[in-house]
Design an enzyme around this catalytic site. Structure first.
Site, PDB file in Angstrom:
ATOM      1  N   ILE A  17      35.333  30.329  42.066  1.00  0.00           N
ATOM      2  CA  ILE A  17      36.602  30.821  41.549  1.00  0.00           C
ATOM      3  C   ILE A  17      37.011  29.935  40.381  1.00  0.00           C
ATOM      4  O   ILE A  17      37.148  28.718  40.533  1.00  0.00           O
ATOM      5  CB  ILE A  17      37.684  30.843  42.644  1.00  0.00           C
ATOM      6  CG1 ILE A  17      37.279  31.819  43.760  1.00  0.00           C
ATOM      7  CG2 ILE A  17      39.040  31.221  42.059  1.00  0.00           C
ATOM      8  CD1 ILE A  17      37.074  33.264  43.320  1.00  0.00           C
ATOM      9  N   LYS A  18      37.198  30.574  39.231  1.00  0.00           N
ATOM     10  CA  LYS A  18      37.491  29.834  38.001  1.00  0.00           C
ATOM     11  C   LYS A  18      39.003  29.785  37.776  1.00  0.00           C
ATOM     12  O   LYS A  18      39.659  30.814  37.645  1.00  0.00           O
ATOM     13  CB  LYS A  18      36.793  30.512  36.818  1.00  0.00           C
ATOM     14  CG  LYS A  18      36.737  29.647  35.567  1.00  0.00           C
ATOM     15  CD  LYS A  18      36.336  30.438  34.329  1.00  0.00           C
ATOM     16  CE  LYS A  18      34.901  30.878  34.340  1.00  0.00           C
ATOM     17  NZ  LYS A  18      34.494  31.459  33.022  1.00  0.00           N
ATOM     18  N   VAL A  19      39.522  28.553  37.744  1.00  0.00           N
ATOM     19  CA  VAL A  19      40.963  28.319  37.585  1.00  0.00           C
ATOM     20  C   VAL A  19      41.160  27.386  36.387  1.00  0.00           C
ATOM     21  O   VAL A  19      40.453  26.388  36.263  1.00  0.00           O
ATOM     22  CB  VAL A  19      41.551  27.674  38.862  1.00  0.00           C
ATOM     23  CG1 VAL A  19      43.035  27.357  38.684  1.00  0.00           C
ATOM     24  CG2 VAL A  19      41.346  28.582  40.072  1.00  0.00           C
TER      25      VAL A  19
END
Length: 351
Positions: free
Chosen positions: A139-141
């Protein structure tokens, strides 16, 4: 004789593709790529090819909104790429073989101006939603204030994270510390994996614009020096932690912006460790070059160059400037993606 990309991989670098185009995923997997990343620009470019018109039409027939069509299609494309790299993930016991899924960039839209706490809660909610049941999905944050404040909870929930939009050591340290706090709240650290995406070429664009007083030798070196220093800090931090998997830097934004720079400038500079996410065009140009790439990630420019950079670079100003630009580049592509789907809807309706 090894090809340029084969020599890059042989140097110790994991090669990830900055695309989830199904054809490019397969062709770059054959070249040795072991992971991929996605973003709205990539999805928009794929839609523009017309190759996914039937899928979009089918989703629209289900009565989905433009937003739901965008995310359903993105989810499918990422999942398809994951299936290609899943054997890598299994063979490496979770150390490689990931595909990154970017959480909704509109959370950072300045025009919406969502309250900070609401934004943090939304990052946590969406991160958990898109990670559910996904073995080899990251998950890219972004390393924005709200993104950073969501990291501990997301990591504590067992989610594998790619913290993106990092330009400075301050951002990296804030991200890493939050992730590590979350990791220590897990039952165990067996499957704990995190990566930190440091942007490179944008930093050199900044230095050209804001630091004309740099010597010729130092100009064009800030992106490399900055990223290598953060890489070294990351290596030192994790060296004594009881983790089984590598906690790595991703060297992102590795495509050159200046025509006079060789296309392998950044690709070669970081060879030897961690991960590079290269645009497909950069991989093609590097492969065509015939150069042999050796480990250079621990090499630094001369003391004179380092001294010149340290004298003139204001990292607080650099971060503020590049984050303002970065947030616009983060949110606007998602708006463009939604506009593109609305146009597809209109065309189908008229047709």
């Amino acid at each position: 004789m090894a090809s340029p990309l084969e020599s890059l991989i042989a140097s110790g670098t994991k090669l990830w593709l900055d695309s989830i185009d199904p054809d490019l995923v397969r062709s770059n997997f054959a070249l040795g790529a072991t992971g991929a990343t996605s973003n709205p620009v990539i999805v928009s470019d794929l839609i523009k090819t017309g190759r996914f018109d039937d899928k979009i039409a089918a989703l629209l027939e289900q009565g989905l909104s433009d937003n739901d069509v965008a995310w359903t299609l993105t989810n499918q494309l990422v999942a398809d790429a994951q299936s290609v790299f899943l054997p890598v993930w299994e063979k490496s016991a979770g150390n490689d073989g990931y595909v990154s899924f970017e959480v909704d960039p509109l959370l950072e839209d300045p025009e919406v101006d969502m309250p900070h706490d609401e934004r943090v809660a939304k990052y946590i909610e969406l991160g958990k939603h898109w990670a559910q049941g996904q073995k080899n999905r990251m998950i890219k944050v972004p390393a924005t204030p709200a993104g950073l404040d969501a990291l501990e909870e997301l990591c504590a929930a067992g989610i594998t994270l790619n913290v993106t939009l990092i330009f400075t050591e301050r951002q990296y340290e804030a991200a890493r510390d939050a992730v590590w706090r979350g990791a220590q709240r897990r039952e165990n650290l067996d499957g704990f994996k995190s990566v930190y995406s440091i942007f490179v070429s944008r930093v050199d664009v900044y230095s050209e614009e804001h630091l004309p007083q740099l010597t010729d030798a130092a100009q064009g070196q800030l992106g490399i020096v900055n990223a290598k220093r953060i890489w070294q800090a990351n290596k030192e931090f994790w060296s004594d932690k009881p983790v089984k998997l590598q906690q790595e830097m991703i060297f992102a934004s590795t495509g050159t912006k200046k025509p006079e720079d060789p296309p392998w400038k950044y690709v070669a500079a970081f060879a030897g460790s961690d991960i590079e996410t290269n645009p497909p065009g950069t991989n093609d140009k590097v492969q065509e070059s015939g150069v042999t790439i050796t480990s250079q990630v621990a090499d630094m420019p001369s003391e004179a160059v380092l001294a010149d950079l340290d004298k003139h670079v204001d990292y607080q100003h650099l971060e503020k400037t590049l984050m303002e630009e970065g947030i616009a580049k983060f949110a606007n592509p998602q708006k463009a993606l939604l506009k593109l789907i609305a146009e597809k809807r209109a065309a189908i309706t008229v047709g």
